[in-house]
Structures are given as structure tokens and as C-alpha cells.
Scaffold this motif. Structure first.
Motif, PDB file in Angstrom:
ATOM      1  N   ALA A   1      37.764  14.580  -0.496  1.00  0.00           N
ATOM      2  CA  ALA A   1      37.734  14.282  -1.813  1.00  0.00           C
ATOM      3  C   ALA A   1      36.168  15.017  -2.432  1.00  0.00           C
ATOM      4  O   ALA A   1      36.380  15.583  -3.227  1.00  0.00           O
ATOM      5  N   LYS A   2      35.274  14.998  -1.686  1.00  0.00           N
ATOM      6  CA  LYS A   2      33.939  15.594  -1.977  1.00  0.00           C
ATOM      7  C   LYS A   2      34.162  17.024  -2.157  1.00  0.00           C
ATOM      8  O   LYS A   2      33.394  17.623  -3.267  1.00  0.00           O
ATOM      9  N   ALA A   3      34.367  17.744  -1.276  1.00  0.00           N
ATOM     10  CA  ALA A   3      34.555  19.105  -1.187  1.00  0.00           C
ATOM     11  C   ALA A   3      35.475  19.620  -2.282  1.00  0.00           C
ATOM     12  O   ALA A   3      35.088  20.481  -3.157  1.00  0.00           O
ATOM     13  N   ALA A   4      36.498  19.064  -2.617  1.00  0.00           N
ATOM     14  CA  ALA A   4      37.499  19.310  -3.777  1.00  0.00           C
ATOM     15  C   ALA A   4      36.786  19.266  -5.258  1.00  0.00           C
ATOM     16  O   ALA A   4      36.987  19.983  -5.867  1.00  0.00           O
ATOM     17  N   LEU A   5      36.104  18.003  -5.315  1.00  0.00           N
ATOM     18  CA  LEU A   5      35.645  17.748  -6.701  1.00  0.00           C
ATOM     19  C   LEU A   5      34.553  18.889  -6.925  1.00  0.00           C
ATOM     20  O   LEU A   5      34.175  19.053  -7.826  1.00  0.00           O
ATOM     21  N   MET A   6      33.929  19.293  -5.955  1.00  0.00           N
ATOM     22  CA  MET A   6      32.694  20.123  -6.004  1.00  0.00           C
ATOM     23  C   MET A   6      33.118  21.602  -5.748  1.00  0.00           C
ATOM     24  O   MET A   6      32.094  22.548  -5.909  1.00  0.00           O
ATOM     25  N   HIS A   7      34.500  22.015  -5.577  1.00  0.00           N
ATOM     26  CA  HIS A   7      34.761  23.375  -5.171  1.00  0.00           C
ATOM     27  C   HIS A   7      34.423  24.377  -6.128  1.00  0.00           C
ATOM     28  O   HIS A   7      34.014  25.289  -6.054  1.00  0.00           O
ATOM     29  N   ASP A   8      34.685  23.834  -7.319  1.00  0.00           N
ATOM     30  CA  ASP A   8      34.469  24.968  -8.756  1.00  0.00           C
ATOM     31  C   ASP A   8      33.310  24.632  -9.459  1.00  0.00           C
ATOM     32  O   ASP A   8      33.094  25.166 -10.848  1.00  0.00           O
ATOM     33  N   LEU A   9      32.091  24.215  -8.869  1.00  0.00           N
ATOM     34  CA  LEU A   9      30.887  24.107  -9.545  1.00  0.00           C
ATOM     35  C   LEU A   9      30.387  25.339 -10.298  1.00  0.00           C
ATOM     36  O   LEU A   9      29.789  25.078 -11.333  1.00  0.00           O
ATOM     37  N   ALA A  10      30.350  26.324  -9.590  1.00  0.00           N
ATOM     38  CA  ALA A  10      29.927  27.509 -10.062  1.00  0.00           C
ATOM     39  C   ALA A  10      30.944  28.452 -10.949  1.00  0.00           C
ATOM     40  O   ALA A  10      30.542  29.392 -11.341  1.00  0.00           O
ATOM     41  N   LYS A  11      32.028  27.989 -11.134  1.00  0.00           N
ATOM     42  CA  LYS A  11      33.120  28.649 -11.656  1.00  0.00           C
ATOM     43  C   LYS A  11      32.935  29.421 -12.941  1.00  0.00           C
ATOM     44  O   LYS A  11      33.361  30.415 -13.059  1.00  0.00           O
TER      45      LYS A  11
ATOM     46  N   GLN B   1      30.982  24.329   3.773  1.00  0.00           N
ATOM     47  CA  GLN B   1      31.855  25.490   4.254  1.00  0.00           C
ATOM     48  C   GLN B   1      33.087  25.285   3.428  1.00  0.00           C
ATOM     49  O   GLN B   1      33.680  26.374   3.074  1.00  0.00           O
ATOM     50  N   ALA B   2      33.587  24.082   3.181  1.00  0.00           N
ATOM     51  CA  ALA B   2      34.972  24.064   2.566  1.00  0.00           C
ATOM     52  C   ALA B   2      35.087  24.417   0.966  1.00  0.00           C
ATOM     53  O   ALA B   2      35.837  25.013   0.523  1.00  0.00           O
ATOM     54  N   ILE B   3      33.699  24.229   0.541  1.00  0.00           N
ATOM     55  CA  ILE B   3      33.472  24.805  -0.996  1.00  0.00           C
ATOM     56  C   ILE B   3      33.403  26.202  -0.794  1.00  0.00           C
ATOM     57  O   ILE B   3      34.038  27.009  -1.627  1.00  0.00           O
ATOM     58  N   ALA B   4      32.666  26.781   0.060  1.00  0.00           N
ATOM     59  CA  ALA B   4      32.441  28.082   0.173  1.00  0.00           C
ATOM     60  C   ALA B   4      33.629  29.160   0.627  1.00  0.00           C
ATOM     61  O   ALA B   4      33.830  30.482   0.181  1.00  0.00           O
ATOM     62  N   ASN B   5      34.703  28.509   1.111  1.00  0.00           N
ATOM     63  CA  ASN B   5      35.636  29.123   1.687  1.00  0.00           C
ATOM     64  C   ASN B   5      36.945  28.820   0.729  1.00  0.00           C
ATOM     65  O   ASN B   5      38.158  29.394   1.336  1.00  0.00           O
ATOM     66  N   HIS B   6      36.822  28.404  -0.357  1.00  0.00           N
ATOM     67  CA  HIS B   6      37.821  27.858  -1.010  1.00  0.00           C
ATOM     68  C   HIS B   6      38.744  29.040  -1.727  1.00  0.00           C
ATOM     69  O   HIS B   6      39.940  29.094  -2.093  1.00  0.00           O
ATOM     70  N   THR B   7      38.009  30.272  -1.881  1.00  0.00           N
ATOM     71  CA  THR B   7      38.598  31.325  -2.683  1.00  0.00           C
ATOM     72  C   THR B   7      39.471  32.205  -1.729  1.00  0.00           C
ATOM     73  O   THR B   7      40.427  32.757  -2.011  1.00  0.00           O
ATOM     74  N   CYS B   8      38.510  32.814  -0.762  1.00  0.00           N
ATOM     75  CA  CYS B   8      39.179  33.726   0.006  1.00  0.00           C
ATOM     76  C   CYS B   8      39.427  33.454   1.658  1.00  0.00           C
ATOM     77  O   CYS B   8      39.869  34.044   2.368  1.00  0.00           O
ATOM     78  N   GLY B   9      39.204  32.063   1.748  1.00  0.00           N
ATOM     79  CA  GLY B   9      39.492  31.380   3.269  1.00  0.00           C
ATOM     80  C   GLY B   9      38.465  31.990   4.112  1.00  0.00           C
ATOM     81  O   GLY B   9      37.585  32.631   3.706  1.00  0.00           O
ATOM     82  N   GLN B  10      38.445  31.743   5.356  1.00  0.00           N
ATOM     83  CA  GLN B  10      37.816  32.317   6.493  1.00  0.00           C
ATOM     84  C   GLN B  10      38.609  32.128   7.712  1.00  0.00           C
ATOM     85  O   GLN B  10      39.151  31.249   7.974  1.00  0.00           O
ATOM     86  N   PRO B  11      38.376  33.259   8.496  1.00  0.00           N
ATOM     87  CA  PRO B  11      39.355  33.274   9.842  1.00  0.00           C
ATOM     88  C   PRO B  11      38.881  32.333  10.581  1.00  0.00           C
ATOM     89  O   PRO B  11      37.644  31.795  10.605  1.00  0.00           O
ATOM     90  N   GLY B  12      39.620  31.239  11.148  1.00  0.00           N
ATOM     91  CA  GLY B  12      39.371  30.137  12.083  1.00  0.00           C
ATOM     92  C   GLY B  12      38.553  28.930  11.297  1.00  0.00           C
ATOM     93  O   GLY B  12      38.019  28.110  11.908  1.00  0.00           O
TER      94      GLY B  12
ATOM     95  N   ASP C   1      43.402  24.145  -3.586  1.00  0.00           N
ATOM     96  CA  ASP C   1      43.222  24.884  -4.994  1.00  0.00           C
ATOM     97  C   ASP C   1      44.279  25.784  -5.356  1.00  0.00           C
ATOM     98  O   ASP C   1      44.486  25.920  -6.664  1.00  0.00           O
ATOM     99  N   SER C   2      44.971  26.537  -4.586  1.00  0.00           N
ATOM    100  CA  SER C   2      45.989  27.356  -4.685  1.00  0.00           C
ATOM    101  C   SER C   2      47.145  26.745  -5.062  1.00  0.00           C
ATOM    102  O   SER C   2      48.065  27.365  -5.825  1.00  0.00           O
ATOM    103  N   LEU C   3      47.445  25.591  -4.786  1.00  0.00           N
ATOM    104  CA  LEU C   3      48.915  24.934  -4.833  1.00  0.00           C
ATOM    105  C   LEU C   3      48.944  23.592  -5.769  1.00  0.00           C
ATOM    106  O   LEU C   3      50.142  23.019  -5.785  1.00  0.00           O
ATOM    107  N   GLU C   4      47.827  23.185  -6.286  1.00  0.00           N
ATOM    108  CA  GLU C   4      47.799  21.991  -7.133  1.00  0.00           C
ATOM    109  C   GLU C   4      48.845  22.316  -8.123  1.00  0.00           C
ATOM    110  O   GLU C   4      49.141  23.437  -8.568  1.00  0.00           O
ATOM    111  N   PRO C   5      49.532  21.056  -8.626  1.00  0.00           N
ATOM    112  CA  PRO C   5      50.542  21.127  -9.497  1.00  0.00           C
ATOM    113  C   PRO C   5      50.445  22.149 -11.003  1.00  0.00           C
ATOM    114  O   PRO C   5      51.572  22.519 -11.125  1.00  0.00           O
ATOM    115  N   GLY C   6      49.118  22.063 -11.595  1.00  0.00           N
ATOM    116  CA  GLY C   6      48.970  22.910 -12.461  1.00  0.00           C
ATOM    117  C   GLY C   6      49.031  24.407 -12.099  1.00  0.00           C
ATOM    118  O   GLY C   6      49.237  25.412 -13.299  1.00  0.00           O
TER     119      GLY C   6
END
Ligand SMILES: [Fe+2]
Ligand SMILES: [Fe+2]
Length: 199
Positions: free
Chosen positions: A44-54, A105-116, A128-133
Motif C-alpha cells: 500500500a505504501k509503495a503504491a501510494l508513493m509510486h508517482d510522487l515525482a510524476k 525499490q518498488a517505487i523506482a521499478n514501477h515504470t520499466c521494471g527490473q530483472p529479478g 500501475d499498468s493494470l489498474e481499472p482506469g
């Protein structure tokens, strides 16, 4: 409450439509975390903060990334918006005192992902990619279903989906999206091979 503090900050720093997206990502991340039995609070925390710098301007994104000593690859140099994920993690750390490396890391990885990347990162990436909106197509419905059945396969196929969109709309592709896609594709294929052998 910390969540309220983040929401108040978001109200001053991103448009209302973006906040609605963020809240949908939070909901989906919580649902996926519960389903896959990982720490719901962290998700919940990582999701809430994933787009702080959007909505930070390119110059600010570049300046903050440079000040942190982050390597700025050629694609991010041309398209600094991609840095909003990495810079968002810096804001979470410095403004909201998040010190959990996995959340950052989850915040940093939300756009391009990261191997492993970790299960937590996978969940925030997928939410982020699949939310209903994001839309209501059969393809998205299938990806949402897969995100409950098999996280690794969902990350691979969601990368494929994003890559297709980027090709169709003639936009730059960050090589890390390709690396993430290849890593998770191989992970799925290898685990299928193991299943075949033991069958
Ligand atoms: Fe984002
Ligand atoms: Fe987002």
C-alpha cells in the motif's frame, strides 16, 4: 497519519486525475498483496508513493537524479520523464522518511521494471499498468487475471503489452523494459521446464 500526509502532499503536487490513478493503484496493490500473501502495508505504501515525482519538470528530474549520483542513460536523457520512478523513490525517502529498501525499490521499478525484481516490486509494477482506469479491453482483462494466477508471467506479458503500445505509438523504448521482459519470460519458461521434467 502518514497516509494523510502523503495525500495532502500529492494534492499540492499532482493533478486530481493522477491522484485517482494513484488510489486505484493502491487498491489493486493491496488486493494483489493479500492474494499473493506478501506484506500488505508495504504494498500500500509503495503504491501510494509510486508517482510522487510524476509531475516534476524534466529539469528538476534530471537535477535530482544527478545530485543523487544516479546514472542517467541515453533514453532517460532524451525522455527525462522516465526518471520520475527513481526520483519518486528519493522523494519518498527524503520527504516521507521511508527507509525500507524494498519499498523504495518498488517505487523506482514501477515504470520499466527490473530483472529479478522482488514480489513487492512486481505487484506495484502490475498495479500501475493494470489498474481499472487503464481501460477495459479483453487483453487487459486477461493480464489482470494472470496477475492473480502467476505474477512472473504477468510481468512478462505486461512488458510485452507495454512494448507493443510503445511500438504502435512510435515512442522510445527503454532497454530496461526489454531486459525485464526477457528475465521474466525466461523465469517462466525455466519453471515450466522443471514442471515438465518432474511430471
Ligand atoms: Fe509512474
Ligand atoms: Fe502510475
Amino acid at each position: 497519519m502518514e497516509r494523510d500526509r502523503v495525500l495532502a502532499w500529492l494534492a499540492d503536487n499532482v493533478p486530481q486525475s493522477r491522484i485517482q490513478h494513484i488510489l486505484r493503484v493502491e487498491q489493486m496493490a493491496i488486493a494483489l498483496a493479500e492474494h499473493h500473501q506478501i506484506d500488505v502495508e508495504k504494498a500500500a505504501k509503495a503504491a501510494l508513493m509510486h508517482d510522487l515525482a510524476k509531475n516534476f519538470k524534466s529539469q528538476k528530474l534530471l537535477a535530482m537524479a544527478q545530485a543523487e549520483g544516479l546514472a542517467i542513460d541515453p533514453i532517460s536523457e532524451v525522455n527525462p520523464h522516465l526518471l520520475h520512478a527513481d526520483v519518486g523513490a528519493l522523494v519518498a525517502r527524503d520527504t516521507f522518511n521511508v527507509d525500507d529498501a524494498e519499498v523504495l525499490q518498488a517505487i523506482a521499478n514501477h515504470t520499466c521494471g527490473q530483472p529479478g525484481m522482488s514480489t513487492l516490486s512486481c505487484i506495484v509494477f502490475l498495479a500501475d499498468s493494470l489498474e481499472p482506469g487503464r481501460g477495459d479491453t479483453p487483453e487487459l482483462a486477461e493480464l489482470r487475471k494472470t496477475s492473480y494466477h502467476n505474477l512472473e508471467q504477468a510481468v512478462w506479458l505486461t512488458c510485452d503489452y507495454s512494448l507493443k503500445l510503445l511500438v504502435e505509438t512510435h515512442r522510445l523504448i527503454h532497454p530496461r523494459t526489454v531486459a525485464t521482459r526477457n528475465w521474466f519470460l525466461q523465469k517462466v519458461k525455466n519453471s515450466q521446464r522443471v514442471v515438465d521434467k518432474t511430471a
